[in-house]
Design an enzyme around this catalytic site. Structure first.
Site: not given
Ligand SMILES: NC(=O)c1ccc[n+]([C@@H]2O[C@H](COP(=O)([O-])OP(=O)(O)OC[C@H]3O[C@@H](n4cnc5c(N)ncnc54)[C@H](OP(=O)(O)O)[C@@H]3O)[C@@H](O)[C@H]2O)c1
Length: 332
Positions: A21, A54, A151, A205, A207, A209, A216, A228, A284
């Protein structure tokens, strides 16, 4: 990587999965998307989550290309249906018509004959639940879908679906995909107890935030370039978490992570995995280094003292209200 059952089903999933996403087909170029998927595979992630909606359906295409050539039996591919995928009045929701048409589009874009899990992305107030569940069950019989889940459904909506499935002999839901993190705990009081009793697992999803729990984003300062919070689409979703009171408290988690020898992202992912009803945490990433950082949360145990310290730091900014699990009051 450690693996868990998806709810009470026989399906095993990686306890950390990769989702696309905001990123694939939108925030990141295809090269970066492919590198992240390769890093995920190298680290033992076998579970990939996407959705028809997406990036206006482009995310499924990118994932399909990135996974091309990987042994299909070694992967669990999850997608979803509900949000609009076109302008038409039937290009949305959970009607038999849209479900039937949307799965065909998803399979084509993902370049696969079946998805392992098909999820109702939200509850559709404009379709009888029986119509949706029968359409899902038909896809299972046709072999296009192996398991069905939902979901962001409330405990009451999940309970109603299970009752109909049991009465009608339809395939039962095996999972729910809610938002869940140290900051957003709204599933704990109602959804999780019901799902534990009924055998559904949570695939959670955001996790981390959306990056906020990495620490950061600093209070009172502009977000780091390329994050993001600076993305035209992503900023609209992350902004509600970018409050100074939240960002300040997240900074106070840093010594807790440091004491454990974990990065902040690892602490955030490990925290959701302490809940035994969680089957997988979907992370993500925009860069492969992030994937490699996040996967090290697998198998980490946090003891009661650590969990209490986290609660003491975050308590005033934790959201727990179960009424925050909501689907649109009419079809989008
Ligand atoms: N069912 C639903 O309604 C729903 C809604 C939302 C998401 N989802 C699912 O959940 C998945 C994960 O959601 P999310 O992308 O919001 O999850 P997340 O893991 O909380 O956030 C991911 C974002 O955080 C940053 N990040 C991740 N790891 C990092 C690290 N080690 N150090 C620094 N920045 C880091 C990156 O963005 P930057 O590098 O751009 O900062 C990355 O794209 C989605 O891809 C989707 O499959 C489902």
């Amino acid at each position: 990587m450690e693996y868990r059952h998806l709810g009470r089903s026989g399906l095993m999933v990686s306890e950390i999965s990769y989702g696309n996403w905001i990123t694939h087909g939108s925030q990141v170029e295809e090269d970066a998307a492919v590198e992240c998927v390769r890093a995920a595979l190298d680290e033992g992630i076998t579970t990939f989550d996407t959705a028809d909606v997406y990036a206006g359906t482009r995310a499924e295409e990118v994932l399909g290309r990135a996974l091309k050539g990987v042994r299909r039996e070694s992967l669990e591919i999850f997608t979803k249906v509900y949000w609009p995928t076109g302008e038409g009045k039937n290009d949305r929701g959970l009607s038999r018509k849209h479900i039937t048409e949307s799965i065909n589009g998803s399979l084509r874009r993902l370049q696969t004959d079946y998805v392992d899990l098909y999820q109702a992305h939200r509850f559709d107030v404009e379709t009888p639940l029986e119509e949706t569940l029968r359409a899902f069950d038909d896809l299972v019989r046709q072999g296009k879908v192996l398991y069905v889940g939902v979901s962001e459904w409330s405990a009451d909506q999940i309970a109603r679906a299970l009752k109909i499935a049991d009465e009608m002999g339809f395939d039962r839901l095996v999972s729910n995909q809610p938002q869940y993190s140290m900051l957003w705990r709204v599933i704990e009081s109602e959804v999780v107890p019901l799902c534990e009793k009924e055998g559904l697992g949570q695939i959670v999803w955001s996790p981390i935030a959306q990056g906020v729990l990495t620490g950061k984003y600093l209070p009172g300062q502009p977000p780091p370039a390329g994050s993001r919070a600076t993305d035209s689409t992503g900023s609209g979703f992350i902004n509600r978490l970018m409050r100074d009171d939240v960002l300040r408290r997240v900074q106070d988690l840093k010594p807790i992570a440091a004491d454990l020898g974990l990065s902040m992202a690892q602490l955030a992912v490990a925290w959701v995995l302490q809940n035994p009803n969680v089957s997988s945490a979907i992370v993500g990433a925009t860069k492969p280094e992030q994937v490699r950082d996040n996967v090290k949360a697998t198998g980490v145990k946090l003891d009661a003292e650590v969990l209490k310290k986290i609660d003491d730091v975050l308590e005033p900014v934790v959201e727990r209200d179960p009424a925050k699990t909501v689907s649109p009051s009419s079809r989008p």
